[in-house]
Design an enzyme around this catalytic site. Structure first.
Site, PDB file in Angstrom:
ATOM      1  N   CYS A   1       2.932   4.879  82.087  1.00 47.65           N
ATOM      2  CA  CYS A   1       2.676   3.474  82.396  1.00 47.65           C
ATOM      3  C   CYS A   1       3.548   3.019  83.576  1.00 47.65           C
ATOM      4  CB  CYS A   1       2.842   2.600  81.156  1.00 47.65           C
ATOM      5  SG  CYS A   1       2.082   0.960  81.355  1.00 47.65           S
TER       6      CYS A   1
ATOM      7  N   HIS B   1      -1.240   4.994  78.052  1.00 47.87           N
ATOM      8  CA  HIS B   1      -0.232   5.383  77.066  1.00 47.87           C
ATOM      9  C   HIS B   1      -0.768   6.527  76.204  1.00 47.87           C
ATOM     10  CE1 HIS B   1       2.696   2.076  77.559  1.00 47.87           C
ATOM     11  NE2 HIS B   1       1.644   1.360  77.911  1.00 47.87           N
TER      12      HIS B   1
ATOM     13  N   GLU C   1       0.797   8.108  73.983  1.00 47.45           N
ATOM     14  CA  GLU C   1       1.332   7.957  72.622  1.00 47.45           C
ATOM     15  C   GLU C   1       0.557   6.945  71.802  1.00 47.45           C
ATOM     16  OE1 GLU C   1       3.401   4.675  74.914  1.00 47.45           O
ATOM     17  OE2 GLU C   1       2.605   6.683  75.319  1.00 47.45           O
TER      18      GLU C   1
END
Length: 210
Positions: A81, A190, A192
């Site tokens: 990001c 992202h 994750e």
């Protein structure tokens, strides 16, 4: 097991990144320690918020030096990001221009779209030879939360690294969604927070650095 440091410089989803990397088999430490970040097998640089604030935080822990020294030695770094955005030469937010790490040429500026921020799931267009996106098809979706991005890519080959592989996405207009450039890789989205697709990408990255 790959030893990964998630760099703690006061910005980013540190614990989310830590958990996601642990799930795919990494030995993860979250720290701002200069020596640990320099000596680990692989470094993750997360980031959320404003470009200028992230750069200030990064400099406070000598993060730009860590990144530069690791790359000079061919040691892997993954930006996520705003942790990707700060790798470019500069960012412009609200008329304020801030110098980035300048690992890549180009400027991060505001997306041109009817709805900003770009928040939610989106597909990407990855090069066929991509390592990060290996095993993922064009329907795979990733989670984005951002108002700024690199919307142009100024191709540049920096020996001894190969020509960068650039992945694109579209929100209003095209923007850079990921880059693979020798030991340096980054994603605007992202991983994750991107479910199975994000986990696969992180696993691919770990395999590439082990």
């Amino acid at each position: 097991m790959v030893r990964v440091v998630v760099l703690d410089y006061g910005s980013g989803n540190l614990r989310s990144a830590e958990r996601a990397l642990r799930r795919v088999g990494a030995d993860v430490t979250v720290t701002a320690d200069f020596d640990a970040a320099l000596s680990c097998d692989a470094l993750v640089v997360p980031g959320v918020g404003a470009f200028a604030a992230c750069m200030a935080g990064l400099r406070s822990v000598r993060g730009e030096r860590i990144i530069g020294r690791r790359l000079a030695g061919g040691r892997p770094v993954l930006g996520i990001c705003v942790g990707m955005q700060i790798l470019f030469e500069r960012g412009i937010e609200h008329g304020l221009e801030t110098a980035g790490c300048a690992e890549w040429p180009g400027t991060v500026d505001r997306l041109e779209a009817d709805v900003v921020p770009h928040m939610g799931w989106n597909t990407v267009r990855a090069p066929a030879e991509s390592v990060l996106f290996g095993g993922l098809d064009e329907r795979s979706r990733f989670y984005f939360v951002h108002s700024y991005a690199a919307r142009r890519w100024e191709l540049e080959v920096r020996p001894p690294f190969p020509e960068p592989m650039v992945t694109w996405a579209t929100h209003g207009d095209d923007f850079v969604a990921a880059v693979e450039n020798g030991p340096l890789a980054a994603t605007q989205f992202h991983p994750e927070k991107s479910g199975d697709a994000g986990a696969q990408l992180l696993q691919n990255w770990l395999k590439s650095v082990s």
